[in-house]
Design a protein around this motif. Structure first.
Motif, mmCIF file in Angstrom:
data_model
loop_
_atom_site.group_PDB
_atom_site.id
_atom_site.type_symbol
_atom_site.label_atom_id
_atom_site.label_comp_id
_atom_site.label_asym_id
_atom_site.label_seq_id
_atom_site.Cartn_x
_atom_site.Cartn_y
_atom_site.Cartn_z
ATOM 1 N N LEU A 145 5.735 -2.145 -2.333
ATOM 2 C CA LEU A 145 4.827 -1.322 -3.131
ATOM 3 C C LEU A 145 4.923 -1.674 -4.607
ATOM 4 C CD1 LEU A 145 5.267 2.134 -1.402
ATOM 5 C CD2 LEU A 145 3.232 0.684 -1.364
ATOM 6 N N ARG A 146 6.135 -1.874 -5.090
ATOM 7 C CA ARG A 146 6.318 -2.227 -6.505
ATOM 8 C C ARG A 146 5.628 -3.553 -6.814
ATOM 9 N NH1 ARG A 146 5.385 -3.182 -10.587
ATOM 10 N NH2 ARG A 146 6.662 -3.576 -12.392
ATOM 11 N N GLU A 147 5.776 -4.518 -5.929
ATOM 12 C CA GLU A 147 5.126 -5.816 -6.118
ATOM 13 C C GLU A 147 3.600 -5.667 -6.075
ATOM 14 O OE1 GLU A 147 4.724 -10.018 -3.733
ATOM 15 O OE2 GLU A 147 6.617 -8.934 -3.596
ATOM 16 N N GLU A 162 0.621 -5.048 -12.440
ATOM 17 C CA GLU A 162 0.590 -4.618 -13.838
ATOM 18 C C GLU A 162 0.177 -3.155 -14.001
ATOM 19 O OE1 GLU A 162 1.624 -6.523 -16.425
ATOM 20 O OE2 GLU A 162 2.193 -7.977 -14.881
ATOM 21 N N ARG A 163 -0.276 -2.531 -12.926
ATOM 22 C CA ARG A 163 -0.678 -1.121 -13.023
ATOM 23 C C ARG A 163 0.557 -0.250 -13.242
ATOM 24 N NH1 ARG A 163 -4.522 0.086 -7.984
ATOM 25 N NH2 ARG A 163 -4.811 2.046 -9.105
ATOM 26 N N SER A 188 -1.704 2.670 0.380
ATOM 27 C CA SER A 188 -2.389 1.492 0.903
ATOM 28 C C SER A 188 -3.848 1.463 0.471
ATOM 29 C CB SER A 188 -2.298 1.461 2.430
ATOM 30 O OG SER A 188 -3.038 0.384 2.956
ATOM 31 N N SER A 189 -4.449 2.635 0.360
ATOM 32 C CA SER A 189 -5.868 2.690 -0.003
ATOM 33 C C SER A 189 -6.118 2.350 -1.473
ATOM 34 C CB SER A 189 -6.452 4.065 0.327
ATOM 35 O OG SER A 189 -5.980 5.047 -0.583
ATOM 36 N N VAL A 190 -5.087 2.474 -2.320
ATOM 37 C CA VAL A 190 -5.286 2.178 -3.749
ATOM 38 C C VAL A 190 -4.596 0.892 -4.197
ATOM 39 C CG1 VAL A 190 -5.618 4.604 -4.320
ATOM 40 C CG2 VAL A 190 -3.350 3.603 -4.555
ATOM 41 N N LEU A 191 -3.845 0.289 -3.315
ATOM 42 C CA LEU A 191 -3.162 -0.972 -3.634
ATOM 43 C C LEU A 191 -3.714 -2.088 -2.748
ATOM 44 C CD1 LEU A 191 0.507 0.320 -3.920
ATOM 45 C CD2 LEU A 191 -0.979 -0.428 -5.797
#
Length: 89
Positions: free
Chosen positions: A21-23, A27-28, A64-67
């Motif tokens: 998730l961090r990866e 940059e967000r 998952s829906s925003v990344l």
């Protein structure tokens, strides 16, 4: 209700999920992603650092829906095969 301690498999899966998730966040900012996923920044921080190794499915689905990472990839990060567990100890 008493919650059972997490197994080494669950803890390692949580660390993998957090790193992925961090990866994927790139940059967000943590706050930006948390707000977009309708979760608290502290929840996302705990997941990314592995302190929340077993987040709710709805939370993972929202992330998952925003990344730019499919839900299946997040699920796979949490699932360790027996050979992977040998590295955990």
């Amino acid at each position: 209700m008493v919650r059972l301690p997490l197994t080494p498999r669950q803890r390692e899966g949580g660390r993998r999920l957090g790193a992925l998730l961090r990866e994927a966040r790139g940059e967000r900012t943590l706050n930006e992603v948390a707000v977009a996923a309708s979760i608290s920044p502290e929840t996302l921080r705990k997941i990314e650092t592995g302190r929340m190794a077993t987040p709710a499915f709805a939370t993972v689905a929202a992330l998952s829906s925003v990344l730019p990472v499919p839900l299946q990839e997040l699920a796979d990060a949490c699932t360790l095969r027996d050979v992977d567990l040998e590295d955990v100890g």
